[in-house]
Write a protein that holds these residues in place. Structure first.
Motif, PDB file in Angstrom:
ATOM      1  N   PRO A   8       0.820  -1.223   0.000  1.00  6.94           N
ATOM      2  CA  PRO A   8       0.000   0.000   0.000  1.00  6.94           C
ATOM      3  C   PRO A   8       0.847   1.263   0.000  1.00  6.94           C
ATOM      4  N   VAL A  12       0.707   4.508  -2.652  1.00  4.20           N
ATOM      5  CA  VAL A  12       0.608   5.928  -2.330  1.00  4.20           C
ATOM      6  C   VAL A  12       1.725   6.694  -3.028  1.00  4.20           C
ATOM      7  N   GLU A 198      -4.750   6.124   5.168  1.00  2.00           N
ATOM      8  CA  GLU A 198      -4.348   6.197   3.758  1.00  2.00           C
ATOM      9  C   GLU A 198      -4.139   7.636   3.311  1.00  2.00           C
TER      10      GLU A 198
END
Ligand code: G3P
Ligand code: CA
Length: 259
Positions: A8, A12, A198
Motif C-alpha cells: 500500500p 501511495v 491512507e
C-alpha cells in the motif's frame, strides 16, 4: 522483481501530486478577513494557486467556512457556528471585524468556494474543523459535498484534519478524495495513524518539524507539508529539509511562482 511495489505504501508513492508548493492560509492570511471569498480573491491577486480554509457543518449539515467553534471573533454572530442554519450564517458579516471595506462579507459556503476555485483553476485544501463531538459526521458530510462539487475535476480538494475521526468519516464516505493528517508535534504514532487513514500527506506545525521527520513521512510514501511559515529564515530551513509544501499567511512576502 520489485515486490515492494505491491505494498500500500508504494501505491501511495506512485500517486501524482497535483498541488502547488505554496498554499495561502485561510484564503489570504491576515491580508483580508480569513475564510471569506474576499480573502480568496486577494490571494489569487497575489498569484497563489492553492488555498487552505477551515470547514465545518451548519446546523442543517451543510459545509461552510469558519475557523473557531464560535462566531464571535470573526463574525457579528454569537455562540457555536454549528448551531446556526446555513441561511442564518450567510446573513452574517464575516468581514467588518477585519476592516470597513470588507463589511458585509458573509461566511461562504463550501459551494461558493468550490465555484470560485474551479472557475479560476485554483487548488483547495479543505481543513475539516468539526464542531465539538462531530468529527466523524463532519468528515462524512463534507467529503460527500466536496465529491459532488468537484465531480469531473482533474484536481480534487485535499482534505486535512487534526481529528482522525474526521478523516475516518471522509475515508468512509469518499475514499477517493485525498486526505492529509494535521499534527502539532512529531511525537507518538502519527505515522501509523496517517498510514491507517491512507493519507497522501502529513501536515505539521513547522516549528516542530525536523529533517528526520520529513524523511520519515516521505519514507511512508506521503508528502511532508507544514503550516504556518511566515518568516524567510523558517522557509529557508524548511526548504533545506526537503519540505514538499508550505502554508503561509505572508502572501505579500513569498511569491508563489518562486517554486
Ligand atoms: O491547515 C493548517 C493550519 O491551518 C492549521 O492551523 O489553527 O490555522 O487552522 P489553524
Ligand atoms: Ca486551518
Amino acid at each position: 522483481m520489485n515486490s515492494h511495489l505491491n505494498t500500500p505504501t508504494a501505491a501511495v508513492n506512485r500517486r501524482p501530486w497535483p498541488y502547488p508548493f505554496w498554499v495561502a492560509h485561510r484564503g489570504a492570511g491576515r491580508l483580508a478577513p480569513e475564510n471569506t471569498l474576499a480573502a480568496f480573491r486577494v490571494g489569487a491577486g497575489y498569484g497563489y494557486r492553492m488555498f487552505e480554509c477551515d470547514v465545518k457543518l451548519s446546523q442543517d449539515e451543510l459545509a461552510f467556512l469558519l475557523h473557531d467553534d464560535t462566531l464571535e471573533r470573526t463574525t457579528n454572530g454569537s455562540g457555536l457556528g454549528g448551531a446556526w442554519s446555513l441561511a442564518q450564517l450567510c446573513a452574517l458579516d464575516a468581514g467588518g471585524w477585519h476592516s470597513p471595506i470588507y463589511a458585509g462579507e458573509s461566511p461562504p459556503t463550501l459551494g461558493q468556494i468550490a465555484q470560485f476555485c474551479i472557475a479560476n483553476h485554483l487548488a483547495l485544501n479543505i481543513e475539516l474543523k468539526p464542531s465539538p463531538d462531530l468529527g466523524y459526521r463532519t468528515g462524512q458530510k463534507v467529503a460527500d459535498e466536496a465529491a459532488q462539487l468537484w465531480r469531473n475535476q482533474a484536481v480534487p480538494p485535499l482534505l486535512t484534519s487534526f481529528d482522525p475521526k474526521a478523516l475516518e468519516g471522509a475515508m468512509a464516505a469518499q475514499s477517493a478524495l485525498p486526505r492529509g493528517l494535521l499534527i502539532e508535534t512529531i511525537e507518538g504514532d502519527y505515522l501509523d495513524v496517517a498510514t491507517r487513514l491512507e493519507c497522501v500527506a502529513t501536515v505539521c506545525d513547522h516549528t516542530a518539524l525536523t529533517p528526520e521527520a520529513v524523511r520519515a513521512i516521505q519514507a511512508r510514501g506521503m508528502k511532508a507539508l507544514c503550516y504556518t511559515a511566515n518568516e524567510a529564515s523558517d522557509v529557508a530551513r524548511l526548504l533545506a529539509m526537503g519540505i514538499d509544501g508550505i502554508i503561509t499567511d505572508r502572501l505579500d512576502r513569498f511569491a508563489p511562482a518562486s517554486r
